[in-house]
Design a protein around this motif. Sequence first.
Motif, PDB file in Angstrom:
ATOM      1  N   ARG A   1       0.588  -1.218   0.065  1.00  0.00           N
ATOM      2  CA  ARG A   1       0.039   0.166   0.016  1.00  0.00           C
ATOM      3  C   ARG A   1       0.812   1.316   0.118  1.00  0.00           C
ATOM      4  O   ARG A   1       0.706   2.339  -0.443  1.00  0.00           O
ATOM      5  CB  ARG A   1      -0.980   0.030   1.121  1.00  0.00           C
ATOM      6  CG  ARG A   1      -2.313  -0.769   1.031  1.00  0.00           C
ATOM      7  CD  ARG A   1      -3.223  -0.804   1.981  1.00  0.00           C
ATOM      8  NE  ARG A   1      -2.480  -1.226   3.206  1.00  0.00           N
ATOM      9  CZ  ARG A   1      -2.874  -2.472   3.944  1.00  0.00           C
ATOM     10  NH1 ARG A   1      -3.389  -3.468   3.269  1.00  0.00           N
ATOM     11  NH2 ARG A   1      -2.337  -2.779   5.296  1.00  0.00           N
TER      12      ARG A   1
ATOM     13  N   ARG B   1       1.866   1.682  -3.455  1.00  0.00           N
ATOM     14  CA  ARG B   1       0.553   2.230  -4.434  1.00  0.00           C
ATOM     15  C   ARG B   1       0.318   3.601  -4.233  1.00  0.00           C
ATOM     16  O   ARG B   1       0.063   4.336  -5.049  1.00  0.00           O
ATOM     17  CB  ARG B   1      -0.445   1.224  -3.898  1.00  0.00           C
ATOM     18  CG  ARG B   1      -1.937   1.732  -4.529  1.00  0.00           C
ATOM     19  CD  ARG B   1      -2.883   1.198  -3.487  1.00  0.00           C
ATOM     20  NE  ARG B   1      -3.049   1.740  -2.284  1.00  0.00           N
ATOM     21  CZ  ARG B   1      -4.204   1.470  -1.580  1.00  0.00           C
ATOM     22  NH1 ARG B   1      -4.741   0.432  -1.373  1.00  0.00           N
ATOM     23  NH2 ARG B   1      -3.961   1.813  -0.214  1.00  0.00           N
ATOM     24  N   ASP B   2       0.475   4.105  -3.052  1.00  0.00           N
ATOM     25  CA  ASP B   2       0.250   5.285  -2.815  1.00  0.00           C
ATOM     26  C   ASP B   2       1.166   6.452  -2.759  1.00  0.00           C
ATOM     27  O   ASP B   2       1.025   7.773  -2.377  1.00  0.00           O
ATOM     28  CB  ASP B   2      -0.235   5.557  -1.259  1.00  0.00           C
ATOM     29  CG  ASP B   2      -1.713   4.673  -0.812  1.00  0.00           C
ATOM     30  OD1 ASP B   2      -2.233   4.219  -1.702  1.00  0.00           O
ATOM     31  OD2 ASP B   2      -1.814   4.337   0.191  1.00  0.00           O
TER      32      ASP B   2
ATOM     33  N   GLY C   1      -2.730   1.751  -7.630  1.00  0.00           N
ATOM     34  CA  GLY C   1      -2.237   3.194  -7.534  1.00  0.00           C
ATOM     35  C   GLY C   1      -1.369   3.499  -8.879  1.00  0.00           C
ATOM     36  O   GLY C   1      -1.144   4.652  -9.274  1.00  0.00           O
ATOM     37  N   HIS C   2      -1.031   2.573  -9.597  1.00  0.00           N
ATOM     38  CA  HIS C   2       0.120   2.743 -10.602  1.00  0.00           C
ATOM     39  C   HIS C   2      -0.262   1.622 -11.846  1.00  0.00           C
ATOM     40  O   HIS C   2       0.368   0.674 -12.093  1.00  0.00           O
ATOM     41  CB  HIS C   2       1.572   2.374 -10.277  1.00  0.00           C
ATOM     42  CG  HIS C   2       1.879   3.260  -9.170  1.00  0.00           C
ATOM     43  ND1 HIS C   2       2.375   4.659  -9.217  1.00  0.00           N
ATOM     44  CD2 HIS C   2       2.113   3.102  -7.939  1.00  0.00           C
ATOM     45  CE1 HIS C   2       2.539   5.230  -8.262  1.00  0.00           C
ATOM     46  NE2 HIS C   2       2.482   4.380  -7.008  1.00  0.00           N
TER      47      HIS C   2
END
Length: 407
Positions: free
Chosen positions: A236, A239-240, A279-280
């Motif tokens: 995460r 991701r962020d 996220g990507h």
Amino acid sequence: MDHQHDDIPDPATTPRPTDWITTPLTADLLRGALELERTPHGVLPHRLPARARAQCGDGQLAMVEAQPSGVRLVLRTRATAVELDALRTKMAYQGAPPRPDGVYDLLVDGRLAGRAGVTGGNVLTVDMVTGSAETRPGPVGTVRFTGLPDRVKDVEIWLPYNEVTHLVALRSDAPVEAVPDRGRKVWLHHGSSISHGSDAAGPTSTWPALAASLGGVELINLGLGGSALLDAFTARAVRDTPADLISVKIGINLVNTDLMRLRAFTPAVHGFLDTIREGHPTAPLLVVSPILCPVHEHTPGPSAPDFTDLSEGKLRFRAAGDPAERAAGKLTLNVIRDELSRIVKQRATDDPNLHYLDGRDLYGEADFAELPLPDQLHPDAATHHRIGERFAAVAFGTGGPFAAEDD
């Protein structure tokens, strides 16, 4: 960054300037950290956010994520002298000689122009036999760089990769300001202690820092010694975090902690990659398998310390598993490479920006014969250079997954 440094001034023999400007340590002056924590000791850079840290009580993870591998102060200034107060926490092993001090690297317009350390600080002593640890407090130290060119320039101070570092105060003999965005791509890398920098010569000499320099990108290094364990909170965090290029190096920590079996490994890898893709969704994503590590190629973990030469400052490791346990799903490096290759091939049919790199292309059998792993797990400084150069050639070179569009 250019690592020619024959003319590096020695701060210990250079007179201290008399007039100093103190500049607040703010987020716009730091790169490579995901979060800054204000503590009674100063500013503590973190490489995992508070939400992630709250989800794991492991002391090893808490230590390594606060060791600022890849974190650097980036300044624009005419200053000819810059000084940083810092409170370090250095590791030591009970019964062994002192470990090398952490190093601060100074870059001026991308060239290595100074290398120094701080004194004092805390010492965390670990007893490898019992697993106990004790911290002895110490005072704040100062690292000072002088003799810088008297012109406007970009100055970077790369923090030690192997010492928890509270930043206390930044001083200079001329004003400093944040450096505007250089327009370079951001490469976010996650891996184990080798990616973290273990046994590299300095913070700009870890293999990810070298590869980032050769690739002309800004580095965020989420190499977490002993802690590349497919944790969901790490996925995460990746991701962020804004990034243009992403790589994840998976394998050795799962073996040497003996954390999971093949049944758990496969869905955990899928889940880790699924989370990053949330996220990507289209960023180039490179999955890297372990470099050669002969003790664990065919033998499962856990890794166990070998204390034979500890009194001489040499801590080695051995594989404590049984090769026969592979039949029960225990992981070896060969098992992990085969499965990672299969997973990436399967997923790449729907994800053309997903790529795989066999870690033995970075360090393989011929390399081990020439540059063996001193403790059986971690490369030395020369090997970091080799791995960094090879990764840059494979990933950032023509036709590579991270190559510029005009390549």
